[in-house]
Design a protein around this motif. Structure first.
Motif, PDB file in Angstrom:
ATOM      1  N   LEU A 158      24.728  70.726 -75.871  1.00  0.00           N
ATOM      2  CA  LEU A 158      25.065  71.998 -76.483  1.00  0.00           C
ATOM      3  C   LEU A 158      26.099  71.805 -77.588  1.00  0.00           C
ATOM      4  O   LEU A 158      26.944  70.910 -77.516  1.00  0.00           O
ATOM      5  N   LYS A 159      26.015  72.646 -78.588  1.00  0.00           N
ATOM      6  CA  LYS A 159      26.971  72.581 -79.698  1.00  0.00           C
ATOM      7  C   LYS A 159      28.104  73.569 -79.438  1.00  0.00           C
ATOM      8  O   LYS A 159      27.866  74.755 -79.198  1.00  0.00           O
ATOM      9  N   GLY A 160      29.328  73.045 -79.487  1.00  0.00           N
ATOM     10  CA  GLY A 160      30.496  73.870 -79.181  1.00  0.00           C
ATOM     11  C   GLY A 160      31.354  74.146 -80.400  1.00  0.00           C
ATOM     12  O   GLY A 160      31.385  73.357 -81.363  1.00  0.00           O
ATOM     13  N   ASN A 161      32.103  75.247 -80.356  1.00  0.00           N
ATOM     14  CA  ASN A 161      32.930  75.646 -81.497  1.00  0.00           C
ATOM     15  C   ASN A 161      34.256  74.881 -81.527  1.00  0.00           C
ATOM     16  O   ASN A 161      34.542  74.058 -80.660  1.00  0.00           O
ATOM     17  N   LYS A 162      35.062  75.232 -82.512  1.00  0.00           N
ATOM     18  CA  LYS A 162      36.337  74.548 -82.707  1.00  0.00           C
ATOM     19  C   LYS A 162      37.276  74.766 -81.517  1.00  0.00           C
ATOM     20  O   LYS A 162      38.014  73.862 -81.129  1.00  0.00           O
ATOM     21  N   LYS A 163      37.220  75.962 -80.922  1.00  0.00           N
ATOM     22  CA  LYS A 163      38.090  76.261 -79.776  1.00  0.00           C
ATOM     23  C   LYS A 163      37.798  75.338 -78.600  1.00  0.00           C
ATOM     24  O   LYS A 163      38.712  74.827 -77.946  1.00  0.00           O
ATOM     25  N   ASP A 164      36.511  75.105 -78.329  1.00  0.00           N
ATOM     26  CA  ASP A 164      36.135  74.325 -77.158  1.00  0.00           C
ATOM     27  C   ASP A 164      35.949  72.837 -77.430  1.00  0.00           C
ATOM     28  O   ASP A 164      36.109  72.027 -76.517  1.00  0.00           O
ATOM     29  N   ASN A 165      35.601  72.485 -78.660  1.00  0.00           N
ATOM     30  CA  ASN A 165      35.201  71.096 -78.905  1.00  0.00           C
ATOM     31  C   ASN A 165      35.924  70.417 -80.057  1.00  0.00           C
ATOM     32  O   ASN A 165      35.398  69.474 -80.666  1.00  0.00           O
ATOM     33  N   PHE A 166      37.129  70.912 -80.353  1.00  0.00           N
ATOM     34  CA  PHE A 166      37.983  70.180 -81.290  1.00  0.00           C
ATOM     35  C   PHE A 166      39.375  70.182 -80.686  1.00  0.00           C
ATOM     36  O   PHE A 166      39.994  71.234 -80.524  1.00  0.00           O
ATOM     37  N   TRP A 167      39.855  68.989 -80.345  1.00  0.00           N
ATOM     38  CA  TRP A 167      41.112  68.874 -79.613  1.00  0.00           C
ATOM     39  C   TRP A 167      42.255  68.567 -80.570  1.00  0.00           C
ATOM     40  O   TRP A 167      42.155  67.688 -81.426  1.00  0.00           O
ATOM     41  N   GLU A 168      43.378  69.311 -80.404  1.00  0.00           N
ATOM     42  CA  GLU A 168      44.557  69.076 -81.246  1.00  0.00           C
ATOM     43  C   GLU A 168      45.796  68.970 -80.373  1.00  0.00           C
ATOM     44  O   GLU A 168      45.978  69.750 -79.429  1.00  0.00           O
ATOM     45  N   MET A 169      46.645  68.014 -80.714  1.00  0.00           N
ATOM     46  CA  MET A 169      47.879  67.798 -79.957  1.00  0.00           C
ATOM     47  C   MET A 169      48.824  68.984 -80.110  1.00  0.00           C
ATOM     48  O   MET A 169      49.574  69.322 -79.205  1.00  0.00           O
ATOM     49  N   GLY A 170      48.800  69.618 -81.253  1.00  0.00           N
ATOM     50  CA  GLY A 170      49.656  70.759 -81.553  1.00  0.00           C
ATOM     51  C   GLY A 170      49.286  71.255 -82.934  1.00  0.00           C
ATOM     52  O   GLY A 170      48.219  70.939 -83.461  1.00  0.00           O
TER      53      GLY A 170
END
Length: 872
Positions: A158-170
């Motif tokens: 499945l293709k996920g959006n930035k909220k679910d599939n882009f991880w940021e330290m801060g």
């Protein structure tokens, strides 16, 4: 498969893939001001992702304790209401620092889950980053998509959006796309009705994410733009509790053997049955989760308190207590009794639980006892609010005061109000809460710019053990702005003599001197993610110059005296009280030292004197500093050094020895104990159950202490006409003062007795009430006795007495016969609150007796005149 085997299997698998297996780091953060607690598996490795340190191995795996209860990652309110959120959880993770990337991470995750753990591939789904329309740099992760197609059918990717599939330290720092692995453990009937694809990331209790593979390849700058990292990294995290749920074939994390022993003990203690009552089940889950979070935090050195990380722990524990209080009918401490089960279950994997078991139990029990007292007090206060309410809706500001000032839980308030037929002004309460949060955010709000890099010299060397001034070059700087400190600059040098705050010791102050003689003051020094940062109010004019960095010698020396004294104090306490004593915290400033230690009773005067004498004998013994740098950890332990739970140690350590005192320590110390001059204990007291605190001074502070005390003694002797024995003279004065007080009390009683007859004659009957409002010249205790004495003779009495001790203080006292108050609905508390406004004050009390104080005696005549209006 039991939970211990599940954890061991994970670590063994990655060990065979050439990963170094490391123990869980302390959950309490040390050098990261952005976090109160480790909230993800990657947090202990931030310095490596930021390029500020070099890992022991390019491949690492572990099971990390994590806590999510504040900030962006906050699961607290979900805990207990669902079956898969927790405050404390274990994160199984494997890491690659510039070594392998997506291909290996995806293949190994699949192999471990499907081939090793034997999870049916038909219940798995994976997600990949779909790209972002609002960021041209963020394209779909087609590489991960193509790699996953080798293992799983395309309809399960499945293709996920930035909220679910882009991880940021801060808001700034390393980041990248990620692939999540989800599991669908619903029954066949449920799957036939609803496609599992539609339930991914929809908070379904049986369609949950178990593993997140983060492909760290970008750096987010302060302006929001992205740049490629020099090296690509892998950061994965798999929820241990959720994995156990899948592998043990149950429908809830709480049905795994991670929690069932704790739940079973709760059933026994509370005489309840888990699974038979919804509200009791929620309470049981809350308690079984929260006791783990609190126990691990205490084991890692974080005690409950009223501020910072300690407040978070207190809040978690109090949430557990109130659920037990409300839904399990537990009105006495019981959560501490669960620690033994937790220790037995998890003590092998986390030995700190067994080692700190007694301390954890004592701290939790005391916190429970204290909060149960708060609940009792809150119930009384809430009854007062209800009794004085003019409508059936209780105002939000009053309830907020109960919540904010007294710590009474809002949900318990709402429940009690509902049971009594009242409602809560939720909007008013929320408005007050948001005001408080706004004030808090404004106080701590900070903006941080990107680092300006001046040099590629990434290695920063600390030389402050050997010199207090040296030539330095500025390698990078950035500006930070906060409401508290205004504009500040953070500077990093190629080397530095400034000691950064750490291990309880404050950071050095001092200055930079330019070749032209200009001075820039260093106001503080801290360590952040393995980088030593120097704080200044302004930048040097020419940033490319070489500067002379100079540490404040006097402050450093005083701090060194205090730090060395903490080592000697630790040794003294273990010698005098016993080897059960262990350091539980310290604060080393230039003016004083504070030392927290485990011990279960107050120190006697003789014990304190013995401890003080022990330290001072070591000072007089002129013990030299014996320092061993960069020695193997095991060698230091073999030499007798103690490792403290919650501290982060590397493979090599620094050992500090003064005589028989040997400790692992990164702080600065005197060269010889004689430099300390003298050691003096100022106070000793309790911090928590089983934790005592000593505050003490050394060196110049002791000299000042003795000088001030000597001056005070001369002043006292002068006041006593230079009595040869001032102690005896003061004792005589105290005896005389006590005798005079007794005489005054008797005179006031006689005066009050004489007043009774006069006041009885002044009573007038108004509408069937014996009424009197007058000013009397008595203290408050005398007025109370007077009112109740007259009251014994009447069942229809209404008195209002006023008094004023001076021109700035006025008092009102209202007494109403209980029979009269009940019959006519009079309320003395309400009356004095209203009349108290006339004397610029307020007060309250019961319906038959209440008092008010104010600062305007000029309003007394008006108040006495108005009293009669209540009888009309």
């Amino acid at each position: 498969m039991k939970s211990q085997e599940i954890r061991a299997t994970f670590l063994k698998y990655f060990q065979e893939k050439s990963h170094l297996i490391v123990p869980s780091s302390s959950m309490v953060t040390k050098d990261d001001p952005t976090l109160l607690f480790v909230n993800s598996g990657m947090a202990p490795f931030k310095e490596y992702f930021l390029g500020n340190g070099t890992p022991k191995n390019n491949r690492i795996a572990d099971s990390q304790k994590c806590l999510r209860v504040s900030g962006k990652h906050n699961d607290l309110e979900e805990v207990g209401y669902d079956t898969y959120h927790h405050t404390l959880f274990e994160m199984l993770g494997n890491w690659s620092f510039g070594d392998y990337f997506k291909k290996e991470a995806i293949a190994w995750a699949w192999e471990l889950l499907v081939d090793v753990y034997k999870i049916d591939k038909d219940i798995l789904y994976v997600t990949v980053f779909e790209g972002s329309d609002d960021d041209d740099n963020l394209k779909m992760d087609t590489e991960a998509f193509d790699l996953w197609k080798q293992f799983i059918s395309e309809d399960r990717i499945l293709k996920g959006n930035k909220k679910d599939n882009f991880w940021e330290m801060g808001e700034q720092g390393p980041c990248g796309p990620c692939s999540e692995i989800h599991v669908d453990i619903r029954s066949a009937e449920e799957k036939a009705k609803v496609d599992g694809r539609t339930l991914i990331n929809q908070d379904h209790p049986h369609v949950v994410e178990i593993w997140n593979l983060v492909f760290m390849q970008f750096n987010r700058k302060a302006n929001g733009s992205l740049e490629n990292l020099p090296n690509k990294h892998i950061d994965t995290g798999m929820g241990f509790e959720r994995l156990c749920m899948v592998l043990q074939g149950v429908q809830s994390n709480y049905d795994t053997d991670v929690f069932t022993p704790i739940i079973s003990e709760i059933e026994t203690i509370t005489d309840t049955k888990y699974g038979s009552n919804k509200e009791q089940d929620i309470a049981t889950r809350v308690i079984s989760d929260h006791v783990r979070a609190v126990a691990f935090s205490i084991a890692d050195g974080q005690l409950p308190s009223n501020t910072g990380a300690g407040y978070v722990i207190r809040r978690i524990l109090r949430r557990a207590v109130r659920y037990g209080f409300t839904f399990l009918d537990k009105k006495e401490p019981f959560i501490y009794r669960l620690v033994a089960v937790l220790s037995d279950k998890m003590g092998t994997a986390f030995p700190e639980l067994k080692a700190q078991k007694q301390l954890i139990e004592n701290v939790i029990k005391e916190e429970e006892t204290s909060f149960l007292r708060t609940l009792d007090q809150g119930l009384v206060l809430l009854d007062g609010i209800i009794s004085s309410a003019e409508t059936k809706e209780i105002s939000g500001d009053k309830v907020f005061e109960l919540y904010d000032t007294f710590g009474f839980p809002i949900d318990l308030t709402a429940l009690i109000l509902s049971e009594k037929g009242y409602t809560l002004d939720e909007k008013g309460f929320e408005a007050e809460l948001q005001k408080q949060k706004k004030r808090s955010r404004a106080a701590s709000e900070m903006t941080t710019e990107d680092w300006t890099i001046l040099s590629d010299d990434a290695v920063e060397e600390f030389v402050g053990y050997d010199t207090l001034e040296t030539a330095v070059k500025l390698t990078r700087y950035r500006k930070v702005t906060s409401k508290k400190d205004g504009e500040m600059y953070q500077l990093v040098f190629n080397l530095t003599p400034f000691y950064p705050e750490g291990g309880g010791q404050v950071g050095d102050k001092g200055y930079l001197e330019t070749p032209q003689g200009d001075v820039v003051y260093i106001l503080d020094t801290k360590k952040e993610n393995n980088v030593i940062i120097h704080f200044t109010k302004n930048l040097p004019k020419n940033l490319s110059e070489s500067f002379k960095a100079v540490v404040d010698v006097k402050q450093r020396h005083r701090t060194e005296c205090n730090h060395t004294a903490t080592h000697l104090l630790h040794q003294a306490l273990r010698e005098v009280l016993g080897t059960h004593v262990e350091q539980k915290g310290s604060a080393v400033h230039s003016k004083y030292l504070r030392f927290d230690f485990s011990h279960f009773s107050k120190l006697s005067a003789d014990e304190l004197r013995e401890v003080e004498d022990f330290v001072n004998r070591r000072i007089e013994g002129k013990l030299p500093l014996i320092e061993k740098r960069n020695i193997p950890m095991q060698q230091a332990i073999d030499d007798g050094a103690m490792a403290l739970f919650g501290e982060k140690y590397g493979d090599t350590v620094r050992a500090i020895k003064f005589g028989k005192s040997i400790e692992l320590c990164g702080g600065t110390h005197v060269k010889n104990t004689s430099d300390i001059w003298h050691f003096k204990i100022k106070s000793e007291g309790a911090v928590a159950a089983g934790i005592r605190r000593i505050e003490a001074i050394t060196n110049d502070a002791v000299k000042d202490f003795y000088f001030e005390n000597n001056s005070t003694l001369f002043e006292v002797k002068d006041l006593l006409n230079n009595a040869k024995n001032p102690v005896k003279a003061v004792s005589t004065l105290l005896e005389e003062n006590t005798a005079l007080k007794k005489q005054i009390e008797q005179l006031l009683k006689d005066k009050a007795q004489n007043l009774i007859g006069d006041l009885k004659n002044e009573l007038q009957e108004i509408n069937g009430v014996q009424f009197l409002a007058t000013k009397v010249d008595l203290d408050q205790n005398g007025i109370k006795n007077l009112a109740f004495t007259i009251g014994k003779e009447h069942t229809n009495l209404f008195l209002l007495f006023a008094s004023s001790e001076n021109k700035d203080k006025a008092m009102l006292t209202c007494y109403i016969s209980k029979e009269l108050a009940t019959e006519r609905g009079y309320d003395a508390g309400k009356i004095v609150r209203e009349l108290g406004k006339l004397i610029h004050g307020g007060g309250g009390g019961q319906n038959f007796y209440a008092t008010a104080g104010g600062k305007n005696p000029g309003g007394i005549p008006k108040a006495l005149e108005r009293a009669q209006d209540y009888l009309v």
